[in-house]
Design a protein around this motif. Structure first.
Motif, mmCIF file in Angstrom:
data_model
loop_
_atom_site.group_PDB
_atom_site.id
_atom_site.type_symbol
_atom_site.label_atom_id
_atom_site.label_comp_id
_atom_site.label_asym_id
_atom_site.label_seq_id
_atom_site.Cartn_x
_atom_site.Cartn_y
_atom_site.Cartn_z
ATOM 1 N N LYS A 17 0.855 -1.188 0.000
ATOM 2 C CA LYS A 17 0.000 0.000 0.000
ATOM 3 C C LYS A 17 0.888 1.233 0.000
ATOM 4 O O LYS A 17 1.759 1.375 0.856
ATOM 5 C CB LYS A 17 -0.884 0.046 1.245
ATOM 6 N N CYS B 186 0.593 5.100 0.547
ATOM 7 C CA CYS B 186 -0.344 6.084 1.113
ATOM 8 C C CYS B 186 0.147 7.488 0.757
ATOM 9 O O CYS B 186 1.322 7.810 0.931
ATOM 10 C CB CYS B 186 -0.425 5.934 2.623
ATOM 11 N N LYS C 30 -5.470 8.850 0.772
ATOM 12 C CA LYS C 30 -5.654 8.017 -0.414
ATOM 13 C C LYS C 30 -4.573 6.946 -0.454
ATOM 14 O O LYS C 30 -3.459 7.143 0.021
ATOM 15 C CB LYS C 30 -5.607 8.869 -1.671
ATOM 16 N N LYS C 31 -4.915 5.787 -1.039
ATOM 17 C CA LYS C 31 -3.977 4.671 -1.111
ATOM 18 C C LYS C 31 -3.981 4.054 -2.495
ATOM 19 O O LYS C 31 -4.990 4.040 -3.181
ATOM 20 C CB LYS C 31 -4.359 3.580 -0.105
ATOM 21 N N CYS C 32 -2.837 3.522 -2.862
ATOM 22 C CA CYS C 32 -2.688 2.717 -4.062
ATOM 23 C C CYS C 32 -2.243 1.341 -3.566
ATOM 24 O O CYS C 32 -1.306 1.240 -2.785
ATOM 25 C CB CYS C 32 -1.628 3.344 -4.965
ATOM 26 N N ILE C 33 -2.945 0.281 -3.968
ATOM 27 C CA ILE C 33 -2.664 -1.055 -3.449
ATOM 28 C C ILE C 33 -2.242 -1.984 -4.578
ATOM 29 O O ILE C 33 -2.850 -1.988 -5.652
ATOM 30 C CB ILE C 33 -3.905 -1.634 -2.730
#
Length: 127
Positions: free
Chosen positions: A104, A106, A111-114
């Motif tokens: 992840k 952050c 907001k997060k990108c996984i």
């Protein structure tokens, strides 16, 4: 109105992307996993706050080892790339199965990108 539209695009399409590149994908229990995190900037500059990585079991998404957490307070320019070395010691007691690293990234306003990267754990063969 244009500002609102730009903020929506910035929060979705223009977001940074994280990828975990492993040196290999098959391991024995207790082995050291190595590779690197590659962060790719989006369409807009973003402030990064932390990077998390967990080893999870494939069946029930339960943690199979300690988590990695890297705190950062930096900006990634548009379309830039950043490479961060990765190493993780697998627990000795892992059973033969499929696992995966869930990463992840952050950034701005929670907001997060996984990303998910599978690995296979096999028992050592004795000759």
């Amino acid at each position: 109105m244009l500002t609102k539209l730009m903020n929506q695009v910035k929060g979705r399409i223009g977001s940074p992307h994280i990828d975990l590149l492993l040196d290999k994908n098959e391991f024995i229990p207790g082995e050291k996993v190595t590779g690197s995190f590659v962060i790719k900037g989006g369409l807009f500059e973003q402030k990064l706050s932390r990077l998390e990585c967990d080893l999870l079991t494939g069946s029930d998404e339960a943690p199979a080892g300690d988590a990695i957490m890297i705190f950062m307070s930096e900006h990634i320019p548009p379309n830039a790339s950043k490479c961060i070395p990765f190493s993780f010691q697998l627990p000795e007691q892992l059973s033969e199965s499929r696992y995966y690293f869930q990463t992840k990234l952050c950034f701005g306003e929670g907001k997060k990108c996984i990303g998910q990267d599978p690995i296979r754990v096999v028992q050592p063969s004795f000759s």
